[in-house]
Design a protein around this motif. Sequence first.
Motif, PDB file in Angstrom:
ATOM      1  N   LEU A  16      -6.904 -44.003 -47.293  1.00 39.21           N
ATOM      2  CA  LEU A  16      -7.193 -44.879 -48.423  1.00 39.21           C
ATOM      3  C   LEU A  16      -6.673 -44.327 -49.746  1.00 39.21           C
ATOM      4  N   LYS A  17      -6.398 -43.025 -49.779  1.00 33.16           N
ATOM      5  CA  LYS A  17      -6.006 -42.405 -51.052  1.00 33.16           C
ATOM      6  C   LYS A  17      -4.851 -41.433 -50.839  1.00 33.16           C
ATOM      7  N   PHE A  18      -3.839 -41.580 -51.690  1.00 38.42           N
ATOM      8  CA  PHE A  18      -2.745 -40.615 -51.746  1.00 38.42           C
ATOM      9  C   PHE A  18      -2.635 -40.106 -53.175  1.00 38.42           C
ATOM     10  N   ASN A  57      -4.569 -45.727 -54.659  1.00 43.21           N
ATOM     11  CA  ASN A  57      -5.850 -45.962 -54.000  1.00 43.21           C
ATOM     12  C   ASN A  57      -5.962 -47.373 -53.437  1.00 43.21           C
ATOM     13  N   TYR A  58      -6.536 -47.459 -52.242  1.00 33.56           N
ATOM     14  CA  TYR A  58      -6.865 -48.737 -51.622  1.00 33.56           C
ATOM     15  C   TYR A  58      -8.380 -48.753 -51.422  1.00 33.56           C
ATOM     16  N   VAL A 112       3.895 -36.160 -52.453  1.00 38.65           N
ATOM     17  CA  VAL A 112       2.827 -37.130 -52.233  1.00 38.65           C
ATOM     18  C   VAL A 112       2.092 -36.737 -50.963  1.00 38.65           C
ATOM     19  N   ASP A 113       0.763 -36.667 -51.059  1.00 33.58           N
ATOM     20  CA  ASP A 113      -0.013 -36.218 -49.907  1.00 33.58           C
ATOM     21  C   ASP A 113      -1.289 -37.043 -49.779  1.00 33.58           C
ATOM     22  N   LEU A 114      -1.779 -37.140 -48.554  1.00 34.06           N
ATOM     23  CA  LEU A 114      -3.061 -37.771 -48.279  1.00 34.06           C
ATOM     24  C   LEU A 114      -4.159 -37.003 -49.001  1.00 34.06           C
ATOM     25  N   ALA A 115      -5.145 -37.709 -49.535  1.00 36.89           N
ATOM     26  CA  ALA A 115      -6.177 -37.036 -50.341  1.00 36.89           C
ATOM     27  C   ALA A 115      -7.519 -37.717 -50.148  1.00 36.89           C
ATOM     28  N   ASN A 116      -8.524 -37.121 -50.765  1.00 37.01           N
ATOM     29  CA  ASN A 116      -9.855 -37.745 -50.808  1.00 37.01           C
ATOM     30  C   ASN A 116     -10.487 -37.445 -52.149  1.00 37.01           C
ATOM     31  N   ASP A 117     -11.446 -38.278 -52.535  1.00 37.99           N
ATOM     32  CA  ASP A 117     -12.181 -38.058 -53.778  1.00 37.99           C
ATOM     33  C   ASP A 117     -13.217 -36.957 -53.581  1.00 37.99           C
ATOM     34  N   ALA A 169     -15.677 -38.372 -47.367  1.00 37.12           N
ATOM     35  CA  ALA A 169     -14.321 -37.886 -47.640  1.00 37.12           C
ATOM     36  C   ALA A 169     -13.476 -37.891 -46.375  1.00 37.12           C
ATOM     37  N   ASP A 170     -14.067 -37.436 -45.252  1.00 37.97           N
ATOM     38  CA  ASP A 170     -13.332 -37.439 -43.986  1.00 37.97           C
ATOM     39  C   ASP A 170     -12.946 -38.856 -43.582  1.00 37.97           C
ATOM     40  N   SER A 171     -13.856 -39.798 -43.815  1.00 34.78           N
ATOM     41  CA  SER A 171     -13.568 -41.200 -43.493  1.00 34.78           C
ATOM     42  C   SER A 171     -12.451 -41.739 -44.383  1.00 34.78           C
ATOM     43  N   GLN A 172     -12.495 -41.368 -45.667  1.00 38.44           N
ATOM     44  CA  GLN A 172     -11.461 -41.821 -46.590  1.00 38.44           C
ATOM     45  C   GLN A 172     -10.086 -41.330 -46.154  1.00 38.44           C
ATOM     46  N   ARG A 173     -10.030 -40.077 -45.711  1.00 36.83           N
ATOM     47  CA  ARG A 173      -8.752 -39.519 -45.256  1.00 36.83           C
ATOM     48  C   ARG A 173      -8.322 -40.151 -43.934  1.00 36.83           C
ATOM     49  N   ALA A 174      -9.268 -40.358 -43.026  1.00 31.24           N
ATOM     50  CA  ALA A 174      -8.933 -40.938 -41.724  1.00 31.24           C
ATOM     51  C   ALA A 174      -8.353 -42.330 -41.870  1.00 31.24           C
TER      52      ALA A 174
END
Length: 347
Positions: A245-247, A266-267, A221-226, A237-242
């Motif tokens: 919000l998504k794994f 996803n949150y 399981v890892d941090l991700a972005n769309d 995408a950078d904001s989503q990872r920071a």
Amino acid sequence: MTDTAALAATPDQPPTPSFRDELLAAGLLIDTGENGLYGRSQVFEDVVERLNVAITHLGADQDPEVLRFPPAMRRTDFEDSEYLKSFPDLAGTIHSFCGNELGHQRLLRALDDAMNESDDDRSDAWMAQQTPTRVVLTPAACYPIYPVMARRGPLPAGGRTIDVLSYCFRHEPSLDPARMQMFRQREYVRLGNAQQVMAFRQMWIERGSLLVSLLQLPVEVDLANDPFFGRGGKIIADSQRAQALKFELLIPVANPGSKTACLSFNYHMDHFGGIWKIACEDGTVAHTGCVGFGMERITLALFRHHGLEVNAWPDDVRALLWGETEARVAQGIARMRTQADAAGDGV
């Protein structure tokens, strides 16, 4: 033979079949002539169905409301979702002929001209007679839910949990069999306050990992972005990872050297609640989150790691899918709770 296999071939060495080639040769996937668009065999569909049963047992204690939608949604709801702001390249619209007799004749002439040119890569001039309809292809299984929930009024005190399954469309043709244009998503969607949704996501990271481990597949399981579109998409995408919000749960599928997202957690914060004015019982804007199971991708991962002959799969995997599904899932959840209690974390 795929394009990639052909490129890897030399005059002295025959091409090594890719995983896609092996799936097609075994008849598990059926080639339609369009990359990313496949038929499925009875064996493939049986595995998908057994996975669905396991996922149902995995979420049964959440008492979800079960909803099923066709793989299309109202165009106005799609427009409101802001999907086109982030993924215009993936969207699929539905057009139809709405013209008169003269327009029909123009369509047929253009179609005859195209068919006389070649069997593939034809002119699409006949489509000039097509008009956008009031529906579009569903991009994610959860999208039709939010306007439906909004029309019901404020959420109950405990929020709502929805179980949804749908074919989805993404316009990204590929030779990677795990990157299909039409595929199924099974989702559990949570609507409530921020604390309820965050707890839901954490629970499903644990339960999703449990299911994959019971299937004897690698769990990461890892941090991700769309895949947000354009230069501005990198900032999003950078904001989503920071904000974490998504794994994603990653498993090697197409080849051992790369990993494919087979589950996502996803949150959405109050994004969808704000768009559709979904309110909690206390009047605050609802937050939402979801866990998405890529049904084809998990199935492909099983064939990749356990072989193309399901009768030769490990006994415990076969027992989970074709035998004691409910009992084995329940035992797995009980073990997970015991381990969490022993660590002093709870569940």
